[in-house]
Structures are given as structure tokens and as C-alpha cells.
Design an enzyme around this catalytic site. Structure first.
Site, PDB file in Angstrom:
ATOM      1  N   ASN A 109      -8.315  -1.029  13.408  1.00  0.00           N
ATOM      2  CA  ASN A 109      -9.681  -0.868  12.944  1.00  0.00           C
ATOM      3  C   ASN A 109      -9.715  -2.134  12.173  1.00  0.00           C
ATOM      4  OD1 ASN A 109      -8.298  -0.177  10.572  1.00  0.00           O
ATOM      5  ND2 ASN A 109      -9.420   1.577  10.402  1.00  0.00           N
ATOM      6  N   ASP A 151       0.727  -1.145  -0.074  1.00  0.00           N
ATOM      7  CA  ASP A 151      -0.129   0.017  -0.059  1.00  0.00           C
ATOM      8  C   ASP A 151       0.917   1.338  -0.146  1.00  0.00           C
ATOM      9  OD1 ASP A 151       0.842  -0.168   2.464  1.00  0.00           O
ATOM     10  OD2 ASP A 151      -1.302  -0.594   3.468  1.00  0.00           O
ATOM     11  N   GLU A 195      -9.905  -0.436   4.257  1.00  0.00           N
ATOM     12  CA  GLU A 195     -10.453  -0.029   5.635  1.00  0.00           C
ATOM     13  C   GLU A 195     -11.802  -0.679   5.686  1.00  0.00           C
ATOM     14  OE1 GLU A 195      -8.851   1.736   7.447  1.00  0.00           O
ATOM     15  OE2 GLU A 195      -7.636   3.442   6.377  1.00  0.00           O
ATOM     16  N   HIS A 238      -8.253  -2.931   9.701  1.00  0.00           N
ATOM     17  CA  HIS A 238      -7.841  -2.734   8.127  1.00  0.00           C
ATOM     18  C   HIS A 238      -6.690  -3.661   7.732  1.00  0.00           C
ATOM     19  CE1 HIS A 238      -4.856   0.894   9.044  1.00  0.00           C
ATOM     20  NE2 HIS A 238      -4.263  -0.447   8.915  1.00  0.00           N
TER      21      HIS A 238
HETATM   22  C1  GLP Z   1      -0.972   0.681   8.390  1.00  0.00           C
HETATM   23  C2  GLP Z   1      -0.719   0.136   6.887  1.00  0.00           C
HETATM   24  C3  GLP Z   1      -0.761  -1.232   6.844  1.00  0.00           C
HETATM   25  C4  GLP Z   1      -0.171  -1.905   8.059  1.00  0.00           C
HETATM   26  C5  GLP Z   1      -1.300  -1.421   9.232  1.00  0.00           C
HETATM   27  C6  GLP Z   1      -0.621  -1.863  10.738  1.00  0.00           C
HETATM   28  O1  GLP Z   1      -1.936   2.083   8.503  1.00  0.00           O
HETATM   29  N1  GLP Z   1      -1.472   0.622   6.075  1.00  0.00           N
HETATM   30  O2  GLP Z   1      -0.205  -1.875   5.697  1.00  0.00           O
HETATM   31  O3  GLP Z   1       0.092  -3.176   7.946  1.00  0.00           O
HETATM   32  O4  GLP Z   1      -1.406  -0.019   9.207  1.00  0.00           O
HETATM   33  O5  GLP Z   1       0.411  -1.107  10.869  1.00  0.00           O
HETATM   34  P1  GLP Z   1       1.318  -1.585  12.166  1.00  0.00           P
HETATM   35  O6  GLP Z   1       2.089  -2.506  11.679  1.00  0.00           O
HETATM   36  O7  GLP Z   1       2.297  -0.222  12.349  1.00  0.00           O
HETATM   37  O8  GLP Z   1       0.615  -1.543  13.553  1.00  0.00           O
END
Ligand code: GLP
Length: 238
Positions: free
Chosen positions: A132, A66, A139, A134
Site C-alpha cells: 500500500n 519498526d 502507513e 507504506h
Molecule cells: C512490513 C513492514 C515494513 C516492511 C514492509 C514490506 O509490514 N512494516 O517494515 O518493509 O511491510 O514487507 P515485505 O518486505 O515483507 O514485503
């Protein structure tokens, strides 16, 4: 679904060892990788394994999961900046191909459509879990047949861009590989660490699937492995 739970002290080495094994078995691995904070220790451990000669990315193709839209090139929160700094630029030999997402295209919808082509025929997708529910920027409200596309970000994701990843401005949109591409990949790994992810991990794995928690759709994948540390797995019925 396979659930692998390890103490936090050895979790990253366990995941990195699996990844090294996949690369050794199939040097031309086509792999989709996330950024976020969760995979950082895994990338550290993988870089060490590559340095030891256990595996190489030389024949592999890396597809980014992403990207934010609206952050300038080089912004510290940019996923392309992060994946290069945390993994790609630390490898002695670069991957055969690295497909980042062209979020600077004046037509981000077209960039998403191009990335959807790169995100086909993946051998392995590695994913983090948002608080959340995602996955990438799929989302809440996302559907299992969604392609790679331009999305409007949840408020929590916009805030995280600045507060957690150091973005220089607040992005409102992103491009993400869609659940359709993730579910059709050969193998799917979900990486989850920390007590603050325990509730959403339970929601994703043990409550009815639904668009309020896009990660819950990953249970449809025939080869899903969840790698959780003990803190994140603390609320699971096992
Ligand atoms: C982010 C990204 C995701 C990521 C997720 C978890 O916003 N869009 O690709 O895997 O949220 O993030 P983290 O590993 O920092 O908790």
C-alpha cells in the site's frame, strides 16, 4: 535518485556488496534496518560476507525500523525476533549497539519518543516497500515531517502480521521510525523485489508525491538509491 535494477538471481548479492562497502568505509556506521521478507536474502548474503572477512558490524550501531505493538515477546512476527534471527545472532561479533523498539512499554508513545532519539544521525536507512506504499509503518496518510511515533496499522498490515509473518494474534498498532528521521539520514536505500510490488513501485517513483503513498516522499531524499529486481522494476519507464 539512483535506480539499480538487477536480475533476481544476483539482486541480493548486489545489495549486500554495497552494504559491506559502507561498513568497510565507515566501521562506526549508524544504520537503520527493516525486517519484512524483502531483506532476508540480503541478510543471508551479508552474513556470508562477514564470515569471509569482507566487513564487520563490530563497530556499527543498528537501529530497528519498526515494531508491532501488542505481540508478546518472542512472537515470530516481532521485528526484534526477526532481526536477531536473520542477522544479529548470526554475526561472529555483535554490533556495538542494537536499538530495538520497546513495544512492551505500557506507554508505547514514550517508547516511540525514546526511539526517535536513537533514529537521529543515521548514516544509512535501508527500507522495504509495503504493497500500500507504506515505509516501515508509515502507513498511507503519513507526512514527510512525521517523527518516530505510535501508529494505527492499515488493515492490510494487520492481516500481513498473521498471514505472512506468523503472528500469534492480530496487532492493531505499531511503532515506526518516522519519515522525518528517514529523510534526514545520510543515505536512503529502498529495496523492492517481486512482480507484485511493480505497480506500487511505479506509483512511488513516477507519479506525483502524496500521503496516499508515503514511499513517494522518499524522492525528496538527496541520496536515494532504489535497488529493485527486474520483476519489481517491470512497470517503470526507464
Ligand atoms: C512490513 C513492514 C515494513 C516492511 C514492509 C514490506 O509490514 N512494516 O517494515 O518493509 O511491510 O514487507 P515485505 O518486505 O515483507 O514485503
Amino acid at each position: 535518485m539512483d535506480l539499480v535494477v538487477r536480475p533476481g538471481s544476483v539482486w541480493a548479492e548486489r545489495v549486500a556488496g554495497e552494504l559491506a562497502g559502507r561498513l568497510a568505509a565507515r566501521p562506526s556506521l549508524r544504520i537503520c534496518l527493516p525486517t519484512g521478507d524483502t531483506p532476508v536474502p540480503v541478510y543471508d548474503a551479508v552474513v556470508a560476507l562477514v564470515a569471509d572477512g569482507a566487513c564487520s558490524f563490530e563497530g556499527a550501531t543498528v537501529v530497528l525500523l519498526d515494531e508491532w505493538v501488542g505481540l508478546p515477546p518472542g512472537d515470530p512476527a516481532r521485528c526484534d525476533t526477526r532481526i536477531r534471527a536473520q542477522l544479529i545472532d548470526r554475526l561472529p561479533a555483535p554490533p556495538a549497539a542494537v536499538h530495538v523498539i520497546d513495544a512492551d512499554d505500557p506507554w508505547p508513545g514514550a517508547a516511540a519518543a525514546r526511539h526517535d532519539v536513537e533514529a537521529r544521525n543515521l548514516d544509512l536507512v535501508v527500507l522495504g516497500l509495503g504493497l500500500n506504499g507504506h515505509i516501515g509503518f508509515n502507513e498511507p496518510g503519513s507526512r514527510p515531517d512525521d517523527p518516530t511515533r505510535l501508529v494505527r496499522l492499515a488493515v492490510s498490515s494487520r492481516e500481513a502480521a498473521v498471514a505472512r509473518y506468523g503472528a500469534t494474534r492480530v496487532p492493531t498498532a505499531g511503532i515506526t521510525v518516522g519519515l522525518a528521521r528517514l529523510l534526514e539520514a545520510g543515505e536512503c536505500w529502498l529495496l523492492v523485489t517481486g512482480e507484485r510490488k511493480a505497480r506500487i513501485l511505479r506509483r512511488a517513483l513516477e507519479e506525483p508525491e502524496g500521503p496516499d503513498c508515503p514511499a513517494s516522499y522518499l524522492r525528496r531524499h538527496p541520496r536515494l538509491t532504489v535497488f529493485a529486481d527486474e520483476a519489481a522494476a517491470g512497470l517503470l519507464r526507464r
